[in-house]
Scaffold this motif. Structure first.
Motif, PDB file in Angstrom:
ATOM      1  N   LEU A  45       0.840  -1.196   0.000  1.00 36.81           N
ATOM      2  CA  LEU A  45       0.000   0.000   0.000  1.00 36.81           C
ATOM      3  C   LEU A  45       0.879   1.253   0.000  1.00 36.81           C
ATOM      4  CD1 LEU A  45      -2.727   1.339  -0.029  1.00 36.81           C
ATOM      5  CD2 LEU A  45      -2.847   1.044   2.458  1.00 36.81           C
ATOM      6  N   GLU A  46       1.962   1.248   0.772  1.00 30.32           N
ATOM      7  CA  GLU A  46       2.874   2.392   0.759  1.00 30.32           C
ATOM      8  C   GLU A  46       3.437   2.605  -0.644  1.00 30.32           C
ATOM      9  OE1 GLU A  46       5.943   2.244   3.711  1.00 30.32           O
ATOM     10  OE2 GLU A  46       4.525   2.420   5.368  1.00 30.32           O
ATOM     11  N   ALA A  47       3.847   1.533  -1.299  1.00 28.74           N
ATOM     12  CA  ALA A  47       4.398   1.638  -2.656  1.00 28.74           C
ATOM     13  C   ALA A  47       3.346   2.156  -3.628  1.00 28.74           C
ATOM     14  CB  ALA A  47       4.930   0.279  -3.109  1.00 28.74           C
ATOM     15  N   GLU A  48       2.116   1.698  -3.475  1.00 24.19           N
ATOM     16  CA  GLU A  48       1.029   2.136  -4.344  1.00 24.19           C
ATOM     17  C   GLU A  48       0.739   3.633  -4.157  1.00 24.19           C
ATOM     18  OE1 GLU A  48      -3.656   0.927  -5.097  1.00 24.19           O
ATOM     19  OE2 GLU A  48      -2.362  -0.455  -4.011  1.00 24.19           O
ATOM     20  N   VAL A  49       0.716   4.074  -2.906  1.00 24.14           N
ATOM     21  CA  VAL A  49       0.458   5.488  -2.613  1.00 24.14           C
ATOM     22  C   VAL A  49       1.609   6.348  -3.119  1.00 24.14           C
ATOM     23  CG1 VAL A  49       0.229   7.174  -0.734  1.00 24.14           C
ATOM     24  CG2 VAL A  49      -1.104   5.056  -0.684  1.00 24.14           C
ATOM     25  N   LEU A  50       2.838   5.896  -2.922  1.00 22.50           N
ATOM     26  CA  LEU A  50       3.994   6.662  -3.396  1.00 22.50           C
ATOM     27  C   LEU A  50       3.973   6.782  -4.917  1.00 22.50           C
ATOM     28  CD1 LEU A  50       6.523   8.155  -2.557  1.00 22.50           C
ATOM     29  CD2 LEU A  50       7.748   5.982  -2.592  1.00 22.50           C
ATOM     30  N   ALA A  51       3.668   5.695  -5.611  1.00 22.73           N
ATOM     31  CA  ALA A  51       3.590   5.737  -7.080  1.00 22.73           C
ATOM     32  C   ALA A  51       2.482   6.684  -7.536  1.00 22.73           C
ATOM     33  CB  ALA A  51       3.362   4.332  -7.627  1.00 22.73           C
ATOM     34  N   LEU A  52       1.364   6.654  -6.844  1.00 17.65           N
ATOM     35  CA  LEU A  52       0.259   7.553  -7.183  1.00 17.65           C
ATOM     36  C   LEU A  52       0.694   9.010  -7.042  1.00 17.65           C
ATOM     37  CD1 LEU A  52      -3.401   7.263  -6.083  1.00 17.65           C
ATOM     38  CD2 LEU A  52      -2.157   9.354  -5.620  1.00 17.65           C
ATOM     39  N   LEU A  53       1.374   9.339  -5.941  1.00 17.08           N
ATOM     40  CA  LEU A  53       1.807  10.712  -5.717  1.00 17.08           C
ATOM     41  C   LEU A  53       2.867  11.141  -6.734  1.00 17.08           C
ATOM     42  CD1 LEU A  53       1.884  10.775  -1.823  1.00 17.08           C
ATOM     43  CD2 LEU A  53       0.297  11.991  -3.326  1.00 17.08           C
ATOM     44  N   GLN A  54       3.718  10.220  -7.140  1.00 16.47           N
ATOM     45  CA  GLN A  54       4.736  10.555  -8.135  1.00 16.47           C
ATOM     46  C   GLN A  54       4.102  10.845  -9.499  1.00 16.47           C
ATOM     47  OE1 GLN A  54       7.287   7.147  -7.491  1.00 16.47           O
ATOM     48  NE2 GLN A  54       8.842   8.463  -6.573  1.00 16.47           N
ATOM     49  N   ALA A  55       2.959  10.263  -9.748  1.00 14.12           N
ATOM     50  CA  ALA A  55       2.276  10.491 -11.022  1.00 14.12           C
ATOM     51  C   ALA A  55       1.483  11.796 -11.039  1.00 14.12           C
ATOM     52  CB  ALA A  55       1.344   9.310 -11.325  1.00 14.12           C
ATOM     53  N   TYR A  96     -10.382   6.460   5.303  1.00 10.66           N
ATOM     54  CA  TYR A  96      -9.632   7.724   5.299  1.00 10.66           C
ATOM     55  C   TYR A  96      -8.472   7.628   6.282  1.00 10.66           C
ATOM     56  CZ  TYR A  96      -8.714  12.739   5.670  1.00 10.66           C
ATOM     57  OH  TYR A  96      -8.116  13.971   5.667  1.00 10.66           O
ATOM     58  N   SER A  97      -8.716   7.056   7.464  1.00  8.24           N
ATOM     59  CA  SER A  97      -7.657   6.981   8.479  1.00  8.24           C
ATOM     60  C   SER A  97      -6.507   6.086   8.022  1.00  8.24           C
ATOM     61  CB  SER A  97      -8.213   6.504   9.824  1.00  8.24           C
ATOM     62  OG  SER A  97      -8.725   5.199   9.718  1.00  8.24           O
ATOM     63  N   THR A  98      -6.790   5.056   7.244  1.00  7.08           N
ATOM     64  CA  THR A  98      -5.724   4.208   6.707  1.00  7.08           C
ATOM     65  C   THR A  98      -4.836   5.010   5.769  1.00  7.08           C
ATOM     66  OG1 THR A  98      -7.042   2.190   6.906  1.00  7.08           O
ATOM     67  CG2 THR A  98      -5.224   2.152   5.323  1.00  7.08           C
ATOM     68  N   VAL A  99      -5.444   5.809   4.909  1.00  9.10           N
ATOM     69  CA  VAL A  99      -4.685   6.639   3.978  1.00  9.10           C
ATOM     70  C   VAL A  99      -3.844   7.657   4.748  1.00  9.10           C
ATOM     71  CG1 VAL A  99      -4.840   8.316   2.095  1.00  9.10           C
ATOM     72  CG2 VAL A  99      -6.290   6.278   2.079  1.00  9.10           C
ATOM     73  N   VAL A 100      -4.417   8.283   5.770  1.00  7.99           N
ATOM     74  CA  VAL A 100      -3.671   9.241   6.589  1.00  7.99           C
ATOM     75  C   VAL A 100      -2.475   8.544   7.246  1.00  7.99           C
ATOM     76  CG1 VAL A 100      -3.754  10.694   8.657  1.00  7.99           C
ATOM     77  CG2 VAL A 100      -5.615  10.793   6.980  1.00  7.99           C
ATOM     78  N   THR A 101      -2.676   7.352   7.753  1.00  6.96           N
ATOM     79  CA  THR A 101      -1.603   6.593   8.396  1.00  6.96           C
ATOM     80  C   THR A 101      -0.479   6.295   7.407  1.00  6.96           C
ATOM     81  OG1 THR A 101      -3.107   5.600   9.999  1.00  6.96           O
ATOM     82  CG2 THR A 101      -1.033   4.445   9.606  1.00  6.96           C
ATOM     83  N   VAL A 102      -0.835   5.849   6.210  1.00  5.41           N
ATOM     84  CA  VAL A 102       0.178   5.534   5.197  1.00  5.41           C
ATOM     85  C   VAL A 102       0.948   6.794   4.810  1.00  5.41           C
ATOM     86  CG1 VAL A 102       0.522   4.779   2.802  1.00  5.41           C
ATOM     87  CG2 VAL A 102      -1.012   3.509   4.307  1.00  5.41           C
ATOM     88  N   GLU A 130      -7.945  13.264  -1.463  1.00  6.74           N
ATOM     89  CA  GLU A 130      -7.668  13.128  -2.896  1.00  6.74           C
ATOM     90  C   GLU A 130      -6.971  11.808  -3.200  1.00  6.74           C
ATOM     91  OE1 GLU A 130      -7.151  17.852  -4.043  1.00  6.74           O
ATOM     92  OE2 GLU A 130      -5.458  16.779  -3.121  1.00  6.74           O
ATOM     93  N   VAL A 131      -6.066  11.404  -2.321  1.00  8.95           N
ATOM     94  CA  VAL A 131      -5.390  10.116  -2.500  1.00  8.95           C
ATOM     95  C   VAL A 131      -6.411   8.982  -2.415  1.00  8.95           C
ATOM     96  CG1 VAL A 131      -3.707   8.505  -1.491  1.00  8.95           C
ATOM     97  CG2 VAL A 131      -3.147  10.941  -1.685  1.00  8.95           C
ATOM     98  N   LEU A 132      -7.276   9.056  -1.413  1.00  7.55           N
ATOM     99  CA  LEU A 132      -8.306   8.028  -1.248  1.00  7.55           C
ATOM    100  C   LEU A 132      -9.188   7.948  -2.489  1.00  7.55           C
ATOM    101  CD1 LEU A 132      -9.717   5.952   0.562  1.00  7.55           C
ATOM    102  CD2 LEU A 132     -11.016   7.836   1.560  1.00  7.55           C
ATOM    103  N   GLN A 133      -9.587   9.089  -3.006  1.00  4.60           N
ATOM    104  CA  GLN A 133     -10.426   9.125  -4.200  1.00  4.60           C
ATOM    105  C   GLN A 133      -9.695   8.522  -5.404  1.00  4.60           C
ATOM    106  OE1 GLN A 133     -11.694  13.063  -5.274  1.00  4.60           O
ATOM    107  NE2 GLN A 133     -13.159  12.332  -6.776  1.00  4.60           N
ATOM    108  N   ARG A 134      -8.419   8.840  -5.564  1.00  7.19           N
ATOM    109  CA  ARG A 134      -7.649   8.323  -6.697  1.00  7.19           C
ATOM    110  C   ARG A 134      -7.399   6.822  -6.581  1.00  7.19           C
ATOM    111  NH1 ARG A 134      -4.976  11.978 -10.060  1.00  7.19           N
ATOM    112  NH2 ARG A 134      -5.216  14.149  -9.451  1.00  7.19           N
ATOM    113  N   LEU A 135      -7.248   6.340  -5.354  1.00  6.71           N
ATOM    114  CA  LEU A 135      -7.038   4.905  -5.173  1.00  6.71           C
ATOM    115  C   LEU A 135      -8.291   4.120  -5.554  1.00  6.71           C
ATOM    116  CD1 LEU A 135      -5.064   4.703  -1.813  1.00  6.71           C
ATOM    117  CD2 LEU A 135      -4.226   4.096  -4.076  1.00  6.71           C
ATOM    118  N   GLY A 136      -9.456   4.738  -5.341  1.00  8.49           N
ATOM    119  CA  GLY A 136     -10.711   4.076  -5.681  1.00  8.49           C
ATOM    120  C   GLY A 136     -10.845   2.729  -5.000  1.00  8.49           C
TER     121      GLY A 136
END
Length: 127
Positions: A16-26, A46-52, A35-41
């Motif tokens: 999940l960390e790798a997925e979020v990092l790749a999303l932010l790099q794009a 929300y709290s999981t995304v904040v934690t990551v 916004e990250v949560l919405q893009r991950l679909g």
């Protein structure tokens, strides 16, 4: 961008960390957790995304700035820059970095060793 596991399955550690990092790099600009949560679909909370995002920030992989009531996060470097940072951190964590560098160069394929020597030759002398 739903690339997560099937419902009921867990991601492998760090996925999940790798997925979020790749999303932010794009992304062209910093993203809030919403916004990250919405893009991950994904079916994440929300709290999981904040934690990551907080973990990636604590690891020095993300910068953050206040945006309204939340933070917006962006990578501190591109993918190559982050790889270089990880390499440096591993090198700095060893009690004998000279031995590590020596072994690293010894194990490089000839083409990569030549490239490294060329890059080092292009650096100004450090005095």
């Amino acid at each position: 961008m739903n690339t997560g596991p099937a419902p009921g399955e867990r991601r492998p550690g760090g996925a999940l960390e790798a997925e979020v990092l790749a999303l932010l790099q794009a992304c062209r600009q910093a993203q809030t957790p919403g916004e990250v949560l919405q893009r991950l679909g994904d079916d994440l909370s929300y709290s999981t995304v904040v934690t990551v995002l907080s973990r990636l920030f604590d690891k020095g992989l993300l910068a953050r700035s206040k945006q309204g009531r939340a933070y917006a996060y962006a990578p501190v470097a591109d993918a190559h820059g982050l790889t270089a940072r990880r390499m440096r951190q591993v090198l700095e964590s060893d009690p004998d970095p000279e031995a590590v560098l020596s072994r690293f160069v010894e194990e490089l394929p000839a083409r990569d060793e030549q490239l490294l020597r060329q890059l080092l030759g292009d650096l100004p002398d450090q005095e």
